[in-house]
Design a protein around this motif. Structure first.
Motif, PDB file in Angstrom:
ATOM      1  N   GLY A 138      15.866  -0.085   1.470  1.00 25.08           N
ATOM      2  CA  GLY A 138      15.735  -0.877   0.261  1.00 25.08           C
ATOM      3  C   GLY A 138      15.223  -0.082  -0.922  1.00 25.08           C
ATOM      4  O   GLY A 138      15.698  -0.238  -2.046  1.00 25.08           O
ATOM      5  N   LYS A 139      14.247   0.785  -0.673  1.00 23.09           N
ATOM      6  CA  LYS A 139      13.656   1.528  -1.788  1.00 23.09           C
ATOM      7  C   LYS A 139      14.656   2.446  -2.474  1.00 23.09           C
ATOM      8  O   LYS A 139      14.574   2.666  -3.687  1.00 23.09           O
ATOM      9  CB  LYS A 139      12.462   2.339  -1.302  1.00 23.09           C
ATOM     10  N   PHE A 140      15.606   2.974  -1.707  1.00 24.90           N
ATOM     11  CA  PHE A 140      16.529   3.964  -2.267  1.00 24.90           C
ATOM     12  C   PHE A 140      17.963   3.444  -2.387  1.00 24.90           C
ATOM     13  O   PHE A 140      18.906   4.229  -2.460  1.00 24.90           O
ATOM     14  CB  PHE A 140      16.493   5.231  -1.401  1.00 24.90           C
ATOM     15  N   SER A 141      18.120   2.105  -2.418  1.00 25.68           N
ATOM     16  CA  SER A 141      19.473   1.541  -2.462  1.00 25.68           C
ATOM     17  C   SER A 141      19.861   0.977  -3.811  1.00 25.68           C
ATOM     18  O   SER A 141      20.955   0.447  -3.972  1.00 25.68           O
ATOM     19  CB  SER A 141      19.617   0.445  -1.404  1.00 25.68           C
ATOM     20  N   GLY A 142      18.973   1.024  -4.775  1.00 26.28           N
ATOM     21  CA  GLY A 142      19.326   0.557  -6.111  1.00 26.28           C
ATOM     22  C   GLY A 142      19.439  -0.946  -6.233  1.00 26.28           C
ATOM     23  O   GLY A 142      18.487  -1.682  -5.985  1.00 26.28           O
ATOM     24  N   ASP A 143      20.646  -1.444  -6.571  1.00 23.64           N
ATOM     25  CA  ASP A 143      20.834  -2.850  -6.914  1.00 23.64           C
ATOM     26  C   ASP A 143      20.610  -3.806  -5.750  1.00 23.64           C
ATOM     27  O   ASP A 143      20.255  -4.958  -5.963  1.00 23.64           O
ATOM     28  CB  ASP A 143      22.245  -3.072  -7.476  1.00 23.64           C
ATOM     29  N   SER A 144      20.840  -3.379  -4.515  1.00 19.49           N
ATOM     30  CA  SER A 144      20.725  -4.282  -3.368  1.00 19.49           C
ATOM     31  C   SER A 144      19.343  -4.241  -2.719  1.00 19.49           C
ATOM     32  O   SER A 144      19.189  -4.608  -1.562  1.00 19.49           O
ATOM     33  CB  SER A 144      21.795  -3.939  -2.329  1.00 19.49           C
ATOM     34  N   GLN A 145      18.342  -3.808  -3.466  1.00 20.99           N
ATOM     35  CA  GLN A 145      17.005  -3.631  -2.908  1.00 20.99           C
ATOM     36  C   GLN A 145      16.448  -4.914  -2.307  1.00 20.99           C
ATOM     37  O   GLN A 145      15.888  -4.906  -1.209  1.00 20.99           O
ATOM     38  CB  GLN A 145      16.045  -3.114  -3.991  1.00 20.99           C
ATOM     39  N   THR A 154       0.812  -1.221   0.000  1.00 17.04           N
ATOM     40  CA  THR A 154       0.000   0.000   0.000  1.00 17.04           C
ATOM     41  C   THR A 154       0.844   1.269   0.000  1.00 17.04           C
ATOM     42  O   THR A 154       0.366   2.323  -0.420  1.00 17.04           O
ATOM     43  CB  THR A 154      -0.953   0.059   1.218  1.00 17.04           C
ATOM     44  N   VAL A 155       2.086   1.187   0.473  1.00 18.04           N
ATOM     45  CA  VAL A 155       2.883   2.408   0.640  1.00 18.04           C
ATOM     46  C   VAL A 155       4.209   2.372  -0.106  1.00 18.04           C
ATOM     47  O   VAL A 155       4.631   3.378  -0.682  1.00 18.04           O
ATOM     48  CB  VAL A 155       3.156   2.668   2.143  1.00 18.04           C
ATOM     49  N   PHE A 156       4.885   1.234  -0.102  1.00 15.84           N
ATOM     50  CA  PHE A 156       6.263   1.156  -0.601  1.00 15.84           C
ATOM     51  C   PHE A 156       6.412   1.733  -2.010  1.00 15.84           C
ATOM     52  O   PHE A 156       7.375   2.448  -2.298  1.00 15.84           O
ATOM     53  CB  PHE A 156       6.733  -0.304  -0.577  1.00 15.84           C
ATOM     54  N   LYS A 157       5.460   1.443  -2.903  1.00 18.23           N
ATOM     55  CA  LYS A 157       5.554   1.916  -4.281  1.00 18.23           C
ATOM     56  C   LYS A 157       4.729   3.175  -4.529  1.00 18.23           C
ATOM     57  O   LYS A 157       4.598   3.624  -5.663  1.00 18.23           O
ATOM     58  CB  LYS A 157       5.124   0.793  -5.235  1.00 18.23           C
ATOM     59  N   HIS A 158       4.186   3.732  -3.446  1.00 13.30           N
ATOM     60  CA  HIS A 158       3.356   4.927  -3.559  1.00 13.30           C
ATOM     61  C   HIS A 158       4.241   6.162  -3.650  1.00 13.30           C
ATOM     62  O   HIS A 158       5.355   6.198  -3.121  1.00 13.30           O
ATOM     63  CB  HIS A 158       2.436   5.026  -2.342  1.00 13.30           C
ATOM     64  N   VAL A 159       3.708   7.199  -4.299  1.00 14.09           N
ATOM     65  CA  VAL A 159       4.476   8.434  -4.499  1.00 14.09           C
ATOM     66  C   VAL A 159       4.812   9.122  -3.177  1.00 14.09           C
ATOM     67  O   VAL A 159       5.809   9.858  -3.089  1.00 14.09           O
ATOM     68  CB  VAL A 159       3.693   9.394  -5.431  1.00 14.09           C
ATOM     69  N   VAL A 160       4.011   8.885  -2.124  1.00 14.91           N
ATOM     70  CA  VAL A 160       4.291   9.554  -0.842  1.00 14.91           C
ATOM     71  C   VAL A 160       5.531   8.989  -0.162  1.00 14.91           C
ATOM     72  O   VAL A 160       6.116   9.637   0.708  1.00 14.91           O
ATOM     73  CB  VAL A 160       3.087   9.455   0.126  1.00 14.91           C
ATOM     74  N   PHE A 161       5.940   7.801  -0.544  1.00 13.67           N
ATOM     75  CA  PHE A 161       7.153   7.191   0.024  1.00 13.67           C
ATOM     76  C   PHE A 161       8.340   7.746  -0.761  1.00 13.67           C
ATOM     77  O   PHE A 161       8.839   7.114  -1.683  1.00 13.67           O
ATOM     78  CB  PHE A 161       7.061   5.674  -0.110  1.00 13.67           C
ATOM     79  N   ASP A 162       8.788   8.944  -0.374  1.00 17.23           N
ATOM     80  CA  ASP A 162       9.786   9.638  -1.186  1.00 17.23           C
ATOM     81  C   ASP A 162      11.097   9.910  -0.459  1.00 17.23           C
ATOM     82  O   ASP A 162      11.927  10.681  -0.936  1.00 17.23           O
ATOM     83  CB  ASP A 162       9.208  10.955  -1.716  1.00 17.23           C
ATOM     84  N   GLU A 163      11.294   9.290   0.712  1.00 17.38           N
ATOM     85  CA  GLU A 163      12.565   9.396   1.426  1.00 17.38           C
ATOM     86  C   GLU A 163      12.714   8.197   2.355  1.00 17.38           C
ATOM     87  O   GLU A 163      11.714   7.572   2.740  1.00 17.38           O
ATOM     88  CB  GLU A 163      12.629  10.690   2.234  1.00 17.38           C
ATOM     89  N   PRO A 164      13.933   7.820   2.736  1.00 20.26           N
ATOM     90  CA  PRO A 164      14.140   6.630   3.565  1.00 20.26           C
ATOM     91  C   PRO A 164      13.384   6.646   4.893  1.00 20.26           C
ATOM     92  O   PRO A 164      12.884   5.599   5.329  1.00 20.26           O
ATOM     93  CB  PRO A 164      15.653   6.621   3.785  1.00 20.26           C
ATOM     94  N   TYR A 165      13.270   7.801   5.555  1.00 21.14           N
ATOM     95  CA  TYR A 165      12.610   7.842   6.859  1.00 21.14           C
ATOM     96  C   TYR A 165      11.124   7.507   6.771  1.00 21.14           C
ATOM     97  O   TYR A 165      10.528   7.079   7.764  1.00 21.14           O
ATOM     98  CB  TYR A 165      12.789   9.220   7.514  1.00 21.14           C
ATOM     99  N   ASP A 166      10.512   7.664   5.610  1.00 20.66           N
ATOM    100  CA  ASP A 166       9.081   7.377   5.468  1.00 20.66           C
ATOM    101  C   ASP A 166       8.753   5.935   5.844  1.00 20.66           C
ATOM    102  O   ASP A 166       7.659   5.648   6.339  1.00 20.66           O
ATOM    103  CB  ASP A 166       8.621   7.640   4.028  1.00 20.66           C
ATOM    104  N   GLY A 167       9.698   5.033   5.607  1.00 23.76           N
ATOM    105  CA  GLY A 167       9.469   3.639   5.982  1.00 23.76           C
ATOM    106  C   GLY A 167       9.202   3.487   7.465  1.00 23.76           C
ATOM    107  O   GLY A 167       8.349   2.691   7.884  1.00 23.76           O
ATOM    108  N   ILE A 168       9.907   4.257   8.282  1.00 24.45           N
ATOM    109  CA  ILE A 168       9.720   4.191   9.729  1.00 24.45           C
ATOM    110  C   ILE A 168       8.342   4.695  10.119  1.00 24.45           C
ATOM    111  O   ILE A 168       7.653   4.096  10.951  1.00 24.45           O
ATOM    112  CB  ILE A 168      10.837   4.976  10.441  1.00 24.45           C
ATOM    113  N   VAL A 169       7.887   5.782   9.508  1.00 19.30           N
ATOM    114  CA  VAL A 169       6.560   6.325   9.813  1.00 19.30           C
ATOM    115  C   VAL A 169       5.471   5.304   9.496  1.00 19.30           C
ATOM    116  O   VAL A 169       4.598   5.021  10.332  1.00 19.30           O
ATOM    117  CB  VAL A 169       6.312   7.630   9.035  1.00 19.30           C
TER     118      VAL A 169
END
Length: 231
Positions: free
Chosen positions: A152-159, A86-101
């Motif tokens: 994971g979302k912002f790490s590229g190849d090691s996602q 519901t969130v990981f691929k959503h546009v609102v997930f736009d920085e690493p800290y969002d995962g914690i929220v």
């Protein structure tokens, strides 16, 4: 009744507010945070049903399978599933800290409803202990899950590696928490250092996620700067 509901949900909202307010860049829309909180709350009902079916059909199980499979795996997988789809691929997930929220939001929605049910069954006198142990532990499982999803979302190849860790580490920690409860008569003695460790680990992940978000925004700002000439 109103007092029990308030006591059951207050710790979850307080912890969610704490992690939400630690977001230093582009705070998440409250509507999306509320949505994931509600999804987490609704998860209680199918998970309780599945756990009931397992206990009825399989019968007696070892403490290990109860802790790590019936509780740790089931609960953390479904919370992870909600955050990821519901969130990981959503546009609102736009920085690493969002995962914690969002990880904390789903987990605390689940923990709040579970807490209300427990207080209805056992009494308001357990509210403080529930806030300090089960509700806090759910929040920290969600924080750790969200940290690895954000990385994971912002790490590229090691996602893939980070996404797997976002599921496996919370399962292990949650299973360990319940294994202590199920196997030790004097469970409070080891639970205190376990919770201290869990808080330490969770706050370390919060700090690291904030650093990752700072780097993420600095890199994006540099990339978009009109003063950087193209070669």
């Amino acid at each position: 009744m109103l007092g029990i509901v308030a006591a059951g949900i207050a710790p979850g909202l307080a912890l969610l507010s704490y992690f939400y307010l630690r977001d230093q860049y582009d705070s998440e829309p409250l509507s999306m945070v509320f949505k994931t909180f509600i999804f987490g709350a609704l998860l209680v009902f199918p998970i309780m049903f599945v756990q009931y079916v397992i206990s009825t059909e399989i019968g007696s199980q070892s403490e290990f399978s109860q802790a790590f499979l019936n509780v740790g795996l089931l609960e953390e997988f479904f919370k992870w599933f909600i955050v990821y789809y519901t969130v990981f691929k959503h546009v609102v997930f736009d920085e690493p800290y969002d995962g914690i929220v969002y990880g904390a939001s789903v987990s605390l929605g689940f923990a709040s409803v579970e807490n209300i049910f427990y207080l209805f069954s056992n009494g308001l006198e357990f509210a403080l202990g529930r806030a300090l142990l089960p509700v806090s532990s759910h929040a920290l499982f969600g924080v750790i899950m969200g940290y690895y999803l954000g990385k994971g979302k912002f790490s590229g190849d090691s996602q893939l590696k980070w996404i797997l860790l976002s599921l496996m580490i919370p399962i292990f920690l949650h299973g360990s928490y319940d294994y202590i409860l199920f196997t030790l008569e004097n469970w409070l003695t080891p639970m205190i250092p376990f919770m201290v460790f869990l808080w330490w680990l969770g706050l370390v992940k919060v700090k690291k996620a904030r650093v990752l978000s700072t780097k993420h925004f600095e890199n994006n700002t540099l990339f978009k700067s009109p003063f950087i000439s193209e070669k």
